[in-house]
Scaffold this motif. Structure first.
Motif, PDB file in Angstrom:
ATOM      1  N   UNK A   3      -2.334  14.803  -9.444  1.00  0.00           N
ATOM      2  CA  UNK A   3      -3.767  14.663  -9.616  1.00  0.00           C
ATOM      3  C   UNK A   3      -4.253  13.386 -10.056  1.00  0.00           C
ATOM      4  N   UNK A   4      -4.491  12.635  -9.317  1.00  0.00           N
ATOM      5  CA  UNK A   4      -5.028  11.129  -9.857  1.00  0.00           C
ATOM      6  C   UNK A   4      -6.112  10.628  -8.948  1.00  0.00           C
ATOM      7  N   UNK A   5      -6.929   9.567  -9.649  1.00  0.00           N
ATOM      8  CA  UNK A   5      -8.173   9.091  -9.054  1.00  0.00           C
ATOM      9  C   UNK A   5      -7.715   8.170  -7.778  1.00  0.00           C
ATOM     10  N   UNK A   6      -8.487   8.055  -6.745  1.00  0.00           N
ATOM     11  CA  UNK A   6      -8.310   7.481  -5.729  1.00  0.00           C
ATOM     12  C   UNK A   6      -8.172   5.900  -6.162  1.00  0.00           C
ATOM     13  N   UNK A   7      -7.676   5.189  -5.548  1.00  0.00           N
ATOM     14  CA  UNK A   7      -7.731   3.499  -6.118  1.00  0.00           C
ATOM     15  C   UNK A   7      -9.047   2.844  -5.577  1.00  0.00           C
ATOM     16  N   UNK A   8      -9.235   1.857  -6.135  1.00  0.00           N
ATOM     17  CA  UNK A   8     -10.542   1.030  -5.407  1.00  0.00           C
ATOM     18  C   UNK A   8     -10.404   1.009  -4.145  1.00  0.00           C
ATOM     19  N   UNK A   9      -9.494   0.489  -3.460  1.00  0.00           N
ATOM     20  CA  UNK A   9      -9.212   0.328  -2.165  1.00  0.00           C
ATOM     21  C   UNK A   9      -9.362   1.407  -1.413  1.00  0.00           C
ATOM     22  N   UNK A  10      -8.530   2.441  -1.844  1.00  0.00           N
ATOM     23  CA  UNK A  10      -8.626   4.078  -1.094  1.00  0.00           C
ATOM     24  C   UNK A  10     -10.121   4.441  -1.260  1.00  0.00           C
ATOM     25  N   UNK A 126      -6.646   9.990   7.642  1.00  0.00           N
ATOM     26  CA  UNK A 126      -7.619   9.221   7.410  1.00  0.00           C
ATOM     27  C   UNK A 126      -6.947   7.642   6.655  1.00  0.00           C
ATOM     28  N   UNK A 127      -7.782   6.659   6.503  1.00  0.00           N
ATOM     29  CA  UNK A 127      -7.215   5.455   6.629  1.00  0.00           C
ATOM     30  C   UNK A 127      -6.854   5.201   4.814  1.00  0.00           C
ATOM     31  N   UNK A 128      -7.783   6.173   4.209  1.00  0.00           N
ATOM     32  CA  UNK A 128      -7.378   6.260   2.575  1.00  0.00           C
ATOM     33  C   UNK A 128      -5.925   6.499   2.251  1.00  0.00           C
ATOM     34  N   UNK A 129      -5.458   7.175   2.960  1.00  0.00           N
ATOM     35  CA  UNK A 129      -3.937   7.551   2.876  1.00  0.00           C
ATOM     36  C   UNK A 129      -2.978   6.728   3.584  1.00  0.00           C
ATOM     37  N   UNK A 130      -3.203   5.802   4.437  1.00  0.00           N
ATOM     38  CA  UNK A 130      -2.564   5.251   5.572  1.00  0.00           C
ATOM     39  C   UNK A 130      -2.735   4.009   5.964  1.00  0.00           C
ATOM     40  N   UNK A 266       8.751  -1.002  -5.523  1.00  0.00           N
ATOM     41  CA  UNK A 266       8.600   0.301  -5.964  1.00  0.00           C
ATOM     42  C   UNK A 266       8.172   1.210  -4.853  1.00  0.00           C
ATOM     43  N   UNK A 267       7.124   0.483  -4.108  1.00  0.00           N
ATOM     44  CA  UNK A 267       6.274   1.366  -2.781  1.00  0.00           C
ATOM     45  C   UNK A 267       7.489   1.174  -2.017  1.00  0.00           C
ATOM     46  N   UNK A 268       8.086   2.261  -1.533  1.00  0.00           N
ATOM     47  CA  UNK A 268       9.305   2.209  -0.499  1.00  0.00           C
ATOM     48  C   UNK A 268       8.641   2.172   0.761  1.00  0.00           C
ATOM     49  N   UNK A 269       9.600   1.583   1.840  1.00  0.00           N
ATOM     50  CA  UNK A 269       9.007   1.609   3.226  1.00  0.00           C
ATOM     51  C   UNK A 269       8.682   2.711   3.968  1.00  0.00           C
ATOM     52  N   UNK A 270       9.217   3.906   3.253  1.00  0.00           N
ATOM     53  CA  UNK A 270       8.948   5.313   3.903  1.00  0.00           C
ATOM     54  C   UNK A 270       8.110   6.112   3.058  1.00  0.00           C
ATOM     55  N   UNK A 271       7.306   5.247   2.071  1.00  0.00           N
ATOM     56  CA  UNK A 271       6.247   6.081   1.393  1.00  0.00           C
ATOM     57  C   UNK A 271       4.824   5.813   1.939  1.00  0.00           C
ATOM     58  N   UNK A 272       3.981   6.827   1.810  1.00  0.00           N
ATOM     59  CA  UNK A 272       2.763   6.726   2.176  1.00  0.00           C
ATOM     60  C   UNK A 272       2.072   6.015   1.496  1.00  0.00           C
ATOM     61  N   UNK A 273       1.064   4.933   1.737  1.00  0.00           N
ATOM     62  CA  UNK A 273       0.210   4.082   0.810  1.00  0.00           C
ATOM     63  C   UNK A 273      -0.834   3.491   1.800  1.00  0.00           C
ATOM     64  N   UNK A 274      -1.957   2.987   1.112  1.00  0.00           N
ATOM     65  CA  UNK A 274      -3.053   2.663   1.960  1.00  0.00           C
ATOM     66  C   UNK A 274      -3.436   1.319   1.596  1.00  0.00           C
TER      67      UNK A 274
END
Length: 417
Positions: A3-10, A126-130, A266-274
């Motif tokens: 449960x976290x706030x969307x980052x600014x760019x997200x 959605x682009x906010x997770x990808x 820390x953000x791995x190649x196979x982690x979802x991140x936007x």
């Protein structure tokens, strides 16, 4: 439970609950794809990635949240019968405008354009997770599991906030002072801006072009021989093409996203991140020396990447939440100072030959930005073939002009090196 706030760019890429901003990743496959294997594969993929078990909550707090849901529905698959080689592009354009706003439904879906011997598989998110790497990861995991249903994927924990990525010696006190000044200046800037009623009212479109292996090899070998990168020649060629087609209206600048995983391991190649930090790259107006422009772009890009502070950018963005709505409003109404946002994803790391099927090709992702300046180029290379998707809006860049720009840029890369 996440449960976290969307980052600014997200939040920028989310826009709001009524505005779709989806990325579509497509691959073409020959061979048999058992329908029953899809359910198993998607269950395992959803179990691995926390964001695929989350929904977006706009009501509980001031800013939207990602909230993991134990009762989230499985990732859905929509099957359509395949009639032509262009069906995937039409389905892609349809998916641009389908919202992810249903309760208990995940932030991803699959479209299977099913033919007798050939199919296309479309991942839609959605682009906010990808970002681009996310699409490659999910496509590779899907194919691995369709080919070997016994394969297991290793889940990972979601981060709680950008503070998880900060080094222990991060000077928060001084950075907060700097952030407050930036926020103050930004608020003053937006107050001085006249509210614009400009909006894109035309139709979004996508142009696609795939180069054959011989032409692709010609470009890459000439780049090596001249000491320039493929990314640099792409930027130089498209900026020059804009100049030749648009004349004085061309800006001579591109915005180029960079994979954040290069800076934050820390953000791995196979982690979802936007989040993808961007760099501005430019050429001199009127300059038509493609090689010199490409060399300058390569030098500028290396320098800007070397000095990029991705962790600080993430943290600083979190101090800008009070003005995100104004940022979005400006993107929707401003012509911007660039010709195109150019994302070169490079070589796609997915095998082409599986036990039960073969990957014929992978298409560059498509996306329809709701911004006034929605010019977007995505380039990929797979099986020695360079592939382009060029997206915009008829209201901002007429499709006929976009076709001329795309063709001119490819002509420059193939004849001027």
């Amino acid at each position: 439970m996440m449960k976290r706030r969307l980052m600014m760019v997200e939040r920028i890429m989310y826009v709001d609950s009524k505005t779709p901003l989806n990325c579509v990743f497509t691959a073409k496959i020959s061979g048999e794809l058992p329908e029953g294997h899809f359910k198993n594969a998607l269950v395992k993929i959803q179990q691995k990635h926390p964001l695929l078990r989350a929904s977006i909550d706009e009501k509980s707090e001031r800013y939207p949240l990602f909230v993991e849901d134990r009762e989230i529905a499985p990732i859905p698959v929509r099957i359509v019968e395949r009639h032509t080689d262009e069906d995937w592009l039409r389905e892609s354009e349809t998916e641009w405008f389908s919202l992810f706003n249903e309760e208990k439904k995940p932030l991803a879906r699959l479209v299977w354009v099913r033919g007798k011997d050939v199919s296309e598989i479309l991942w839609v998110m959605p682009h906010c997770i990808s970002d681009g790497t996310t699409g490659v990861t999910l496509m590779r995991e899907l194919f691995d599991l369709l080919d070997d249903p016994s394969l297991e994927l290793k889940p990972y924990y979601a981060f709680n906030s950008v503070n998880d990525f900060l080094p222990t010696d991060f000077d928060t006190k001084n950075k907060k002072y700097k952030a407050k000044l930036y926020l103050l200046f930004a608020r003053a800037f937006f107050l001085l801006q006249r509210k614009s009623k400009n909006r894109n009212t035309g139709k979004n479109y996508a142009l696609h072009r795939k180069l054959d292996p011989v032409t692709t090899s010609l470009i890459t070998e000439k780049c090596k021989a001249n000491g320039i990168s493929v990314h640099a020649i792409l930027c130089a060629a498209f900026m020059q093409a804009f100049q030749e087609i648009k004349g004085k209206k061309a800006k001579g600048k591109v915005i180029s996203p960079v994979d954040v995983r290069h800076f934050i391991p820390e953000i791995k190649q196979d982690h979802l991140f936007a989040f993808a930090p961007t760099v501005d790259l430019a050429i001199k107006k009127g300059s038509s020396d493609l090689l010199n422009n490409a060399r300058q772009i390569k030098t500028d890009l290396v320098q800007k990447i070397e000095t990029m502070e991705a962790r600080e950018l993430l943290w600083m963005g979190e101090q800008m939440h009070p003005i995100v709505d104004r940022m979005i409003a400006m993107l929707k109404s401003s012509n911007g100072g660039h010709d195109v946002t150019l994302s070169n994803m490079g070589k796609i790391n997915i095998p082409d030959d599986y036990k039960n099927f073969k990957i014929e090709t992978i298409f560059s992702p498509t996306v329809a930005f709701p911004w006034l300046n929605s010019n977007t180029l995505v380039a990929t290379t797979y099986n020695q073939q360079m592939d382009f998707t060029f997206m915009s809006n008829e209201n901002f860049l007429p499709k006929e002009e976009a076709i001329k720009i795309k063709d001119k840029a490819i002509e420059l890369m193939t004849t001027s090196l």
